[in-house]
Design an enzyme around this catalytic site. Structure first.
Site, PDB file in Angstrom:
ATOM      1  CD  GLU A  42      -2.545   0.808   2.902  1.00  0.00           C
ATOM      2  OE1 GLU A  42      -2.184  -0.139   3.653  1.00  0.00           O
ATOM      3  OE2 GLU A  42      -3.459   1.587   3.205  1.00  0.00           O
ATOM      4  CE  LYS A 112      -7.235   0.940   3.751  1.00  0.00           C
ATOM      5  NZ  LYS A 112      -5.975   1.238   4.514  1.00  0.00           N
ATOM      6  CB  CYS A 145      -4.605  -2.073   4.285  1.00  0.00           C
ATOM      7  SG  CYS A 145      -3.912  -2.130   5.956  1.00  0.00           S
TER       8      CYS A 145
END
Lengths: 275, 275
Positions: A42, A112, A145
């Site tokens: 990330e 995200k 994540c």
């Protein structure tokens, strides 16, 4: 059979050129090892532990900026699929984004959807689905994540037909009981097992402004067991494993069971559907 | 603080009296150890590996039959909450059922919704929700074996406010790579972590007609790490651990995050909702 690589990178916040060089070196190492798919962590360009929104914005770049352009060039030159996270600015918004590039160019940009901790001060959350992209290697899903901690999100990728879920992450370390594997790795295992798909996790290493990382870079098979990793050691690593991605098309969990077909969709979300 | 017990029992197919005695002995052992909640495996009265539907039917009993009646008596005498599986006949249908009893009597009967393997020839699947019952100890959810492999089902119990999910299971053994924990235990860990609730798993032991068991009896905390077990040894066991069930009411996964509130329900199930 597809050789898949997951790269654990020691990034440094605010040093995009060094970070791009580290990523490029890992991609080259993976390609030399015969990998066709390379998954990176990330926020590769920027690092993670920002002083605040201003610093993040100052490090953000568009999806045709130097980081993604470098990955596109490598993907074309080496005929790779590369999936990695980057700090993006798009339409004025700063995003915690993940890109997929292949020899033909950019295939998908994902933002995200589930933001962790102070990311909420820094990033605009995504409002689109987690992509599943048909590539020359197979169907590859994308996620960043904290997204992985939401089984609904993982399921959406599984049901959309992902053979492999590529997870770009910076997993902050937290205490782990003696003899236990960090529970974040178990999330990746169950994401794989519950959907009979491969899960490739690229994590960080190298403490950043006092934050340590799980260093959980790993490649999980559709049965939920690791094919490579988890690394669980604070240092750079490029792991590779050979994956027959077609195995993920068979959702059988036994002679008479199927992880997707056995779902009781007639019983799920009753309350939420009516709300 | 609530002392919780999970009992791993060596049952024998077709020997209900011996099985009831084994369960009663485990319940007494748990009560002597100070437990207030006792979780028992799946299909305690009957055993699991039936020759077919006829044998299962011959071993089934109603929810006011000798097995549940014995558990009710023990629950009343010892002021316990007992959750266990039994082979039930109800309205002519044979069910893979789980009952909760406490000092006041039967609180809930749940019928397994996701059927594994040859259970499909034997049992009528449930068509109701997985219960979450308010007890003197806290809110306790119920689920049987393969149910746990469906994150949607686990989530439904978490969202309904379970402090602890009681899983009655007979986990058939399958090969586990050297050094790995059986992935079924990881399902219990992630059920706990993803919903910040306790998960209490009571598994089988004792090979039955050639089937071995995971022997994965365990008690998992809301952080996803075991408080007791997994046993992973083929023999009877009663594990106890002290659980502050109120911890499961706090869904914070960090100072600014919450495992339920952070769900992006605006983005989930889009395809399924429109289908």
């Amino acid at each position: 059979m597809t050789r898949v690589a997951v790269a654990q990178l020691p990034l440094r916040v605010g040093e995009p050129e060094a970070n791009r060089a580290a990523a490029e070196a890992a991609i080259r190492e993976a390609a030399e090892a015969g990998a066709r798919l390379v998954v990176l962590p990330e926020l590769v360009n920027s690092g993670y532990v920002f002083t605040g929104a201003e610093e993040a914005r100052s490090l953000a770049e568009p999806a045709d900026g130097p980081t993604v352009t470098a990955w596109r060039r490598l993907a074309r030159d080496r005929d790779l699929v590369i999936v990695g996270g980057f700090c993006e600015v798009a339409g004025g918004a700063v995003r915690n984004s993940q890109v997929m590039v292949d020899a033909t160019g950019t295939r998908a940009v994902y933002r995200k959807a589930h933001l962790w901790h102070d990311e909420q001060d820094v990033f605009t959350p995504g409002d689109g689905p987690a992509p599943v992209v048909g590539t020359a290697l197979g169907r590859i899903g994308m996620m960043v994540c904290y997204d992985l901690e939401f089984p609904e999100w993982v399921r959406s990728v599984g049901l959309a037909g992902a053979d492999l879920l590529a997870v770009s992450t910076n997993w902050p370390a937290s205490p782990v009981p003696e003899g236990e594997r960090p529970v974040l790795v178990a999330y990746a295992q169950i994401a794989a097992a519950a959907n009979h798909m491969f899960v490739a996790v690229a994590d960080r290493c190298g403490a950043e402004r006092g934050v340590d990382w799980v260093c959980g870079t790993s490649l999980i098979g559709p049965d939920g067991y690791p094919l490579a990793g988890p690394v669980l050691r604070d240092g750079p690593a490029v792991l590779v494993a050979d994956c027959d991605l077609t195995h993920a098309r068979n959702k059988a969990s036994g002679p008479r069971n199927d992880v997707h077909r056995d779902r009781r969709t007639d019983l799920y979300w009753k309350e939420e559907r009516t709300s």
